[in-house]
Design an enzyme around this catalytic site. Structure first.
Site, short mmCIF file in Angstrom:
data_model
loop_
_atom_site.label_atom_id
_atom_site.label_comp_id
_atom_site.label_asym_id
_atom_site.label_seq_id
_atom_site.Cartn_x
_atom_site.Cartn_y
_atom_site.Cartn_z
N GLN A 97 -131.91 -34.92 -77.09
CA GLN A 97 -131.38 -34.25 -78.28
C GLN A 97 -132.31 -33.17 -78.81
O GLN A 97 -131.90 -32.36 -79.64
CB GLN A 97 -131.10 -35.26 -79.39
CG GLN A 97 -129.91 -36.17 -79.09
CD GLN A 97 -129.71 -37.16 -80.21
OE1 GLN A 97 -130.30 -38.22 -80.22
NE2 GLN A 97 -128.88 -36.78 -81.17
N HIS A 149 -126.13 -46.28 -78.00
CA HIS A 149 -125.81 -44.89 -78.35
C HIS A 149 -126.90 -43.95 -77.81
O HIS A 149 -126.60 -42.92 -77.19
CB HIS A 149 -125.70 -44.78 -79.88
CG HIS A 149 -125.45 -43.40 -80.39
ND1 HIS A 149 -124.25 -43.04 -80.96
CD2 HIS A 149 -126.24 -42.30 -80.46
CE1 HIS A 149 -124.32 -41.77 -81.34
NE2 HIS A 149 -125.52 -41.30 -81.05
N GLU A 150 -128.17 -44.30 -78.03
CA GLU A 150 -129.28 -43.43 -77.61
C GLU A 150 -129.46 -43.45 -76.09
O GLU A 150 -129.76 -42.41 -75.49
CB GLU A 150 -130.57 -43.81 -78.32
CG GLU A 150 -130.52 -43.72 -79.84
CD GLU A 150 -130.03 -42.39 -80.39
OE1 GLU A 150 -130.20 -41.35 -79.72
OE2 GLU A 150 -129.48 -42.39 -81.50
N HIS A 179 -127.14 -41.06 -74.59
CA HIS A 179 -127.67 -39.69 -74.63
C HIS A 179 -128.52 -39.40 -73.40
O HIS A 179 -128.43 -38.32 -72.81
CB HIS A 179 -128.52 -39.46 -75.88
CG HIS A 179 -127.76 -39.04 -77.08
ND1 HIS A 179 -127.06 -37.86 -77.15
CD2 HIS A 179 -127.61 -39.64 -78.28
CE1 HIS A 179 -126.49 -37.75 -78.34
NE2 HIS A 179 -126.81 -38.82 -79.06
#
Length: 192
Positions: A51, A139-140, A143
């Site tokens: 991110q 969730h991470e 990514h």
């Protein structure tokens, strides 16, 4: 420590897969610290290295305040996180993302997981998680695999959200170009 800019959809780097980290060394620990500072400033409860444009399998999170506003910070760092087990039982959380601001959707994921990772001292660890911690880890980790939470919702909703961010990016690029053109068009004045 330094704040890092967070990539926003439709940035193509958000779809890239992160590369494993050979070892957690001083450079990786410094990146962890930058990521934590960036996450807290955003504010958010999790941040993957992808991110901020770093294609490394690294994530940070702190769900303590999400569970109890009176709690003090409990930062967690995970290098090379790998989900080694997940429950068949599912849970649903209303998820958001620092890379997709102001969008929240219900996402269903395994309720409990076990993650193997390297800690801040380069030691292999395992953690079993449930609740918001399990959701945030998944969730991470998504990514790091080039997957966004909107990939877990209906195609129609995903396309609507993606189009909104593509339009916003085009508008921002056009505004920046117009500002640049106006700046270049102004004649220089000599004052003396």
């Amino acid at each position: 420590m330094a704040l890092r800019p967070i990539l926003i959809l439709p940035d193509k780097r958000l779809r890239q897969k992160a590369q494993p980290i050979a070892a957690v060394d001083d450079a990786i620990r410094a990146l962890m610290d930058d990521m934590l500072e960036t996450m807290y400033a955003a504010p958010g409860i999790g941040l993957a290295a992808t991110q901020i444009g770093e294609m490394k399998r690294l994530l940070v999170l702190d769900v303590a305040k999400r569970q109890d506003e009176e709690a003090s910070a409990e930062p967690m760092v995970f290098a090379n996180p790998d989900i080694v087990w997940s429950s068949e039982e599912l849970s649903t959380y209303n998820e958001g993302c620092l890379s997709i601001p102001e969008i929240y959707e219900e996402v269903e994921r395994p309720a409990r997981i076990r993650v193997r990772y390297l800690d801040r001292d380069n030691r292999q660890q395992e953690i079993e998680a449930d609740g918001i911690l399990a959701t945030c880890l998944q969730h991470e980790i998504d990514h790091l695999n080039g997957v966004l939470f909107i990939d877990h919702i209906s195609r129609l909703k995903r396309e609507m959200i993606s189009k909104k961010f593509v339009k916003a990016a085009k508008r921002d690029a056009e505004d920046a170009k117009q500002d640049k053109d106006e700046t270049e068009a102004k004649p220089a004045r000599l004052e003396g």
